[in-house]
Design an enzyme around this catalytic site. Sequence first.
Site, PDB file in Angstrom:
ATOM      1  N   ASP A   1       0.714  -1.504   0.123  1.00 40.43           N
ATOM      2  CA  ASP A   1       0.471   0.235   0.551  1.00 40.43           C
ATOM      3  C   ASP A   1       0.734   1.519  -0.155  1.00 40.43           C
ATOM      4  O   ASP A   1       2.060   1.309   1.030  1.00 40.43           O
ATOM      5  CB  ASP A   1      -0.662   0.158   0.995  1.00 40.43           C
ATOM      6  CG  ASP A   1      -1.880  -0.870   1.563  1.00 40.43           C
ATOM      7  OD1 ASP A   1      -2.330  -2.283   0.088  1.00 40.43           O
ATOM      8  OD2 ASP A   1      -2.659  -1.072   2.268  1.00 40.43           O
ATOM      9  N   ASP A   2      -0.020   2.289  -0.697  1.00 40.55           N
ATOM     10  CA  ASP A   2       0.604   4.044  -0.237  1.00 40.55           C
ATOM     11  C   ASP A   2       2.019   3.807  -0.743  1.00 40.55           C
ATOM     12  O   ASP A   2       2.121   5.349  -1.058  1.00 40.55           O
ATOM     13  CB  ASP A   2       1.016   4.224   1.090  1.00 40.55           C
ATOM     14  CG  ASP A   2       0.423   3.926   1.999  1.00 40.55           C
ATOM     15  OD1 ASP A   2      -0.939   3.116   1.827  1.00 40.55           O
ATOM     16  OD2 ASP A   2       0.684   3.764   3.526  1.00 40.55           O
TER      17      ASP A   2
ATOM     18  N   HIS B   1      -5.863   2.775  -4.184  1.00 34.63           N
ATOM     19  CA  HIS B   1      -5.778   2.885  -2.907  1.00 34.63           C
ATOM     20  C   HIS B   1      -6.459   4.858  -2.030  1.00 34.63           C
ATOM     21  O   HIS B   1      -5.707   5.352  -1.079  1.00 34.63           O
ATOM     22  CB  HIS B   1      -4.223   2.429  -2.066  1.00 34.63           C
ATOM     23  CG  HIS B   1      -4.068   2.824  -0.553  1.00 34.63           C
ATOM     24  ND1 HIS B   1      -5.604   1.589  -0.280  1.00 34.63           N
ATOM     25  CD2 HIS B   1      -3.512   3.136   0.515  1.00 34.63           C
ATOM     26  CE1 HIS B   1      -5.172   1.640   1.086  1.00 34.63           C
ATOM     27  NE2 HIS B   1      -4.216   2.586   1.234  1.00 34.63           N
TER      28      HIS B   1
ATOM     29  N   HIS C   1      -4.944   9.046   0.124  1.00 32.60           N
ATOM     30  CA  HIS C   1      -5.157   8.337   0.886  1.00 32.60           C
ATOM     31  C   HIS C   1      -6.183   8.616   2.092  1.00 32.60           C
ATOM     32  O   HIS C   1      -6.161   9.177   2.985  1.00 32.60           O
ATOM     33  CB  HIS C   1      -3.613   7.749   2.029  1.00 32.60           C
ATOM     34  CG  HIS C   1      -2.937   6.875   2.949  1.00 32.60           C
ATOM     35  ND1 HIS C   1      -4.161   6.560   4.322  1.00 32.60           N
ATOM     36  CD2 HIS C   1      -3.448   5.496   3.071  1.00 32.60           C
ATOM     37  CE1 HIS C   1      -3.605   5.713   4.421  1.00 32.60           C
ATOM     38  NE2 HIS C   1      -2.972   4.400   3.747  1.00 32.60           N
TER      39      HIS C   1
ATOM     40  N   HIS D   1       3.493  -1.814   3.163  1.00 36.54           N
ATOM     41  CA  HIS D   1       3.739  -1.051   2.995  1.00 36.54           C
ATOM     42  C   HIS D   1       5.219  -0.759   1.688  1.00 36.54           C
ATOM     43  O   HIS D   1       5.959  -1.171   2.498  1.00 36.54           O
ATOM     44  CB  HIS D   1       3.796   0.106   3.710  1.00 36.54           C
ATOM     45  CG  HIS D   1       1.999  -0.211   4.241  1.00 36.54           C
ATOM     46  ND1 HIS D   1       2.219  -1.242   5.026  1.00 36.54           N
ATOM     47  CD2 HIS D   1       1.061   0.631   4.708  1.00 36.54           C
ATOM     48  CE1 HIS D   1       0.955  -0.927   6.183  1.00 36.54           C
ATOM     49  NE2 HIS D   1       0.491   0.063   5.302  1.00 36.54           N
TER      50      HIS D   1
END
Length: 416
Positions: free
Chosen positions: A241-242, A292, A296, A383
């Site tokens: 993620d991210d 995503h 965020h 991540h």
Amino acid sequence: MKKTIMRCFMTLCFGFVLFFLPQHSTASPTADIKFTLEASELLDESFQYVLTELPKHAPVTVLAVQDDWLKVQFKTQVGYIKSDQLTILPPQYMLVQAKSAPLVHVTDLQQSEGRGKLHLNSIVEVYPTDSKNFVFVRYGHLAGYVNKHLLVQPKVKLMTVKDPKGVVVRSTASPSGPVIGQLPAKSEVKMLTTLVGWAFVTTDKLSGYVLASSLIPAKEKPATTKPTSSTKVKKIALTFDDGPHAKVTPQILKILEKYDAKATFFVVGNEVKKNPKVLQAVADAGHEIGNHTFNHAKLTTLSARKIKLQIDSTDAAIKAVIGQNATVFRPPYGALNKTVSNQLKVPSVLWTIDTLDWKHRDPKQTLASVQKNAKNGSIVLLHDIHQTTADALEPILALLEKQGYEFVTVSEILKK
């Protein structure tokens, strides 16, 4: 009768033409390229006067068939040549690698007219010429001369078709690309490049694009018998993620490649805009791209309009880079409700193992979390913005590989 036979022959030859990604602009009238057997003469329409001398293996574009004669174009000249003076040559496959999309020229002169541009990281058919700096290439319906220094030898990787139903081969790297054949299960292929989740493969009889996720390294051959409960392959999905992150994501891609592992990257829209080349590298390696949100945001605190904006703007950023939208979605913080779900057009995917890598930043703790909780069908949350996560990845992959896990995308886990 001769004319009919020649047309049939031309149609048959065209059936073996290798197609690639759509070209950037309109190309020559036809993609039926042939080559002179020996040095030959290009004649005018009266078949009496020589327009130019054609060297051995000169590439010509066939425009029309007239009995035993073919109307052809050689560079900028159009004329006639006997059909028995031409042949089809086997190509060499080369990878387009340059700072920008190379221009395909009508002649082997840099200042000559352009016919179109080649896609970076695509495979082209290459034929030698008498020119010092140019080669003749074919890319789908686009054919002409390209500076040979913009092409490199592709790295060949032996792969095996893992799907028991086989895999469809398409002429372009797209699910809507025309089907040109099918490779049966366990077929061994040579993979020359990957593009936005697709792989260009070649065999003795067929070449084209297949889904990269449908292939496994040749050394990992599928089982010859139907799996039982004791032999069934365990699957696990690693998700990141991210990102994409300028430094950490490329490290993660190298480690995944080492273990022939596929993963899913849930990207943030504003990071995509900062690091588009990194996202392209993720897609080219055959990994799945997930949405995503753009920055965020915790979607359950937003209105339906703002939720839609977060999702749509991220899809737009992704599509601008890789040419297609995300295939899955993950809400930041796992925050999901009916309002959020109503805005989704793709599956929403959470996780079954939270490594908390973002919190403790300790590679050993990340590894321990996976080791303790991994099981068939697990979805691991990581991540790709922390160096400590990259440091933990190789030990994780080595451990899971030893335990018999296959590393797949979340979409493949969802099929179970």
